[in-house]
Write an enzyme that holds these catalytic residues in place. Structure first.
Site, PDB file in Angstrom:
ATOM      1  CB  ALA A 109      64.517  15.852 121.399  1.00 43.32           C
ATOM      2  CE  LYS A 110      70.922  11.140 119.881  1.00 45.45           C
ATOM      3  NZ  LYS A 110      71.894  11.532 120.924  1.00 45.45           N
TER       4      LYS A 110
END
Ligand code: GLU
Length: 421
Positions: A109-110
């Site tokens: 994720a980011k």
């Protein structure tokens, strides 16, 4: 901004890299490969922040979960004016491959907020962080998505997120983020982990090339943030000759080597490495092309491109940043015989120790710094061995080999889990 500016879209780069790996994964069903090209979910939020002058300003933030196949998604939060949905998508995809490559039970994720963290006050940064965190609450939890620091964020930012989440839940939830300060459930070694891991990987590259006299190895590091400064520090400590450094304001060069602890002190006092006594001034563009043996890009994406790859003198590139090299540059460097140790391997020390922090938080049982680093290094050297073997067996470069290994693991897990419903 002082790092090399261009308009290359990081998500295009991530997809081109993926396609190169996919072309070497004929054994995997095309439909499964196609599935992995897409982020699982993407979130955009526009939110108000009360500024110190009494006005209210709108900010835009993102969080992308690329993959949750191997476990909760994991990845940092970036505060920068250049943040965009495509940048966050690319960084989320790279987190999936990074976690998979080094064998962590995580997806990728980011997150990011479009803001220049250097021009807002501490109070504004706290209010912005708390509001963004509260907007993320439906998406994050210790078992679904666990944020961490990235460019423009740090332990204090994580502390505010942890507090915001905990206040909403009604009890303390340290495992909601990693990269926290020690007194609220952070891990020994987390702050240094990415830079230290870069040097573990650098030494592994030297060992395999039969280079033992590090005092003759000239190192140049682009970026003097959390990754670059610790990479320079550990390189210096292990006897490498660090000849060139840059930060966002400019850079310094000394052919005889720079004393990194003194450079760090200078940065603490003046807020920049620029002006360090006894060194020549250089620009960020010059650093990339400087006479050296090992180049460590540890700033941001798209620094080594088709425009400057030909001029690079280094024989080894150890990617401290995520996505610093474009596919066009990769081709040029591979032709020149430069060994590029890719980001998802070279900078994985950070997320490995994030994983240790999360495990310690869940068990409420904490380790010493010695234990942390003793456990971290084998994750990196094992992954290095797998990537080298894959590169040799398949006749491909290290980046493609790293992605092939990582993507194959996610694909195998996907196949075993099956497609829902
Ligand atoms: N932002 C770091 C990275 O790019 C760390 C992510 C994490 O620890 O979750 O790997």
């Amino acid at each position: 901004m002082a790092f090399v500016e261009n308009s290359i879209n990081p998500y295009d780069v991530a997809l081109q890299q993926f396609n190169r790996a996919a072309a070497n994964l004929r054994e995997i069903d095309d439909n499964i490969l196609n599935y992995m090209r897409y982020p699982r979910r993407e979130f955009t939020v526009n939110f108000p922040v009360r500024m110190d002058d009494g006005s209210t300003k709108m900010f835009t933030g993102y969080r992308v979960h690329h993959s949750t196949v191997l476990g909760p998604s994991k990845g940092g939060i970036r505060y920068d004016m250049h943040v965009s949905m495509d940048e966050v998508r690319a960084l989320a995809m790279w987190m999936s491959w990074k976690c998979s490559l080094v064998g962590l039970p995580y997806g990728g994720a980011k997150g990011g907020v479009i803001v220049d963290p250097r021009v807002i006050s501490v109070g504004e940064k706290e209010r912005l962080t708390r509001r963004y965190a509260s907007e993320l609450i439906p998406l994050i939890s210790p078992h679904s998505d666990v944020p961490a620091p990235d460019m423009g964020t740090d332990g204090q930012t994580m502390a505010w997120i942890m507090d915001t989440y905990s206040m909403t839940m009604g009890y303390s939830v340290p495992a909601i983020v990693t990269g926290k300060p020690l007194m609220i459930g952070g891990s020994e070694g987390r702050k240094q982990a990415t830079g230290r891991g870069v040097v573990t990987v650098m030494m592994e590259a030297m060992r395999r090339a039969g280079i033992t006299d590090f005092g003759k190895v000239r190192v140049a590091v682009q970026g003097f943030g959390n990754v670059g400064s610790h990479a320079a520090y550990y390189a210096h400590e292990n006897g490498f000759k660090v000849v060139a450094l840059t930060d966002i304001h400019g850079g310094i060069y000394n052919a005889n080597g720079l004393h990194i602890p003194s450079v760090m002190e200078h940065q603490t006092i003046y807020g920049t490495i620029v002006g360090f006594p006894g060194a020549d001034s250089i620009t960020n563009a010059e650093l990339l092309e400087i006479e050296c043996d090992v180049l460590v890009p540890a700033a941001l994406e798209n620094q080594i491109t088709g425009h400057n790859a030909n001029n690079i003198k280094a024989k080894f590139i150890i990617e401290g940043a995520n996505g610093p090299t474009t596919p066009e540059a990769d081709d040029i460097l591979n032709d020149k015989g430069v060994l590029v140790v890719p980001d998802i391997l070279a900078n994985a020390g950070g997320v490995i120790v994030s994983y240790f922090e999360w495990v310690q938080d869940l068990q409420a049982f904490f380790w010493t710094e010695d234990e942390v680093f003793r456990k971290m290094d084998p994750f990196l050297t094992r992954a290095y061995e797998t990537v080298t073997r894959t590169a040799e067996e398949r006749g491909i470069d290290m980046r493609t080999a790293a992605q092939v290994t990582a993507i194959k693991r996610v694909a195998d897990a996907l196949k075993t889990r099956g497609i829902y419903p």
